[in-house]
Scaffold this active site. Structure first.
Site, PDB file in Angstrom:
ATOM      1  N   SER A 215       0.857  -1.181   0.000  1.00 44.52           N
ATOM      2  CA  SER A 215       0.000   0.000   0.000  1.00 44.52           C
ATOM      3  C   SER A 215       0.896   1.234   0.000  1.00 44.52           C
ATOM      4  O   SER A 215       2.064   1.156   0.401  1.00 44.52           O
ATOM      5  CB  SER A 215      -0.883   0.009   1.251  1.00 44.52           C
ATOM      6  OG  SER A 215      -1.554   1.244   1.385  1.00 44.52           O
TER       7      SER A 215
ATOM      8  N   TYR B 107      -1.717  -0.319  10.679  1.00 46.80           N
ATOM      9  CA  TYR B 107      -1.879  -0.710   9.268  1.00 46.80           C
ATOM     10  C   TYR B 107      -0.626  -0.357   8.474  1.00 46.80           C
ATOM     11  O   TYR B 107      -0.109  -1.186   7.702  1.00 46.80           O
ATOM     12  CB  TYR B 107      -3.103  -0.022   8.673  1.00 46.80           C
ATOM     13  CG  TYR B 107      -3.326  -0.338   7.218  1.00 46.80           C
ATOM     14  CD1 TYR B 107      -3.749  -1.610   6.829  1.00 46.80           C
ATOM     15  CD2 TYR B 107      -3.121   0.614   6.224  1.00 46.80           C
ATOM     16  CE1 TYR B 107      -3.958  -1.922   5.491  1.00 46.80           C
ATOM     17  CE2 TYR B 107      -3.329   0.319   4.884  1.00 46.80           C
ATOM     18  CZ  TYR B 107      -3.749  -0.944   4.521  1.00 46.80           C
ATOM     19  OH  TYR B 107      -3.947  -1.249   3.192  1.00 46.80           O
TER      20      TYR B 107
END
Length: 257
Positions: A156, A169
């Site tokens: 990501s 995250y």
């Protein structure tokens, strides 16, 4: 880098599909995983899909086959090593080999650290990090024996920066990039690719338990790109010649800062 979207794809004949690569995809019941499966099948590759929602996998496989593609599936829990090993064995039984693994499964329950959502932290660690490691552990012996293989890890843009509410995250996605780079440096007969999506239209925001936080995240998704944009990047990396290793691709909306 070009590939047809699922709505316009012209799927190659079954005979051509049999000459394509065997690609295993985790988290393939929706979003990036599903889009990637459809695009790869349209490009003539044989896809084997895994996720927890077996009914959704079956529906995707049915649609791919109806379009002339080659696909199969198995229920998969990436947090369980034996489940991942069974997934890989089933793909070998179906197609005879494993050319590519796309480690795509992931979760993103955002919250401030002070909220102490320890269960959510552990869930992200289990799915986003252990899931990737389990995939590597399951396919690496197979690929070493074959003398070739390709592991694509979906990270990501959160693996390149840290934002409030996303500390854990982001940490998991930094870990995915670190694991991928270590594997790349250790490998001379395998290809390793990291694909880092920016804001992409998927179901990830649905896993945010805090409704206020979810609303903020969904509002930010107003600039999001379709999952097919990430799928096309994966198709590009997979389709390169054996001597070409595309190590890292970042794909984000033009409007994303």
């Amino acid at each position: 880098m070009t590939a047809s979207t699922s709505s316009t794809a012209t799927v190659q004949s079954t005979s051509t599909s049999r000459t394509g690569k065997v690609v295993l995809i985790t988290g393939a019941s929706s979003g990036i995983g599903e889009a990637t499966a459809r695009l790869l099948a349209a490009a003539g590759h044989r896809v084997f899909l895994g996720a927890r929602r077996a009914d959704r996998l079956a529906a995707v496989v049915k649609e791919i086959r109806a379009g002339g593609g080659t696909a199969d599936h198995r229920e998969l829990d990436v947090t369980c090593l034996e489940s991942v090993r069974d997934f890989v064995r089933a793909a070998q039984e179906s197609y005879g080999r494993v050319d590519v693994l796309v480690n795509n499964a992931g979760v993103m329950p955002l919250a401030m650290l002070e909220a102490l959502k320890v269960d959510e932290w552990n869930r992200m660690i289990d799915v986003n990090i252990r899931g990737v490691l389990h995939g590597i552990a399951a396919v690496l012996p197979v690929m070493r024996e074959q003398g070739a293989g390709h592991i694509v890890n979906v990270a990501s843009v959160a693996g390149h920066r840290v934002d409030p509410t996303a500390a854990v995250y982001c940490a998991t996605k930094f870990a995915v990039r670190a694991i991928s780079e270590g594997l790349r440096q250790e490998s001379r007969d395998l290809r390793v690719t990291v694909v880092s999506p920016g804001f992409t239209r998927t179901e990830l925001t649905g896993g945010i338990g805090d409704l206020g936080m979810r609303a903020v995240a969904e509002d930010m998704m107003g600039i999001a790109i379709p999952a097919t944009a990430i799928g096309e990047a994966i198709v590009y990396a997979v389709s390169q010649p054996a001597e070409v290793d595309v190590n890292e691709i970042v794909v984000r909306p033009t409007a994303q800062g």
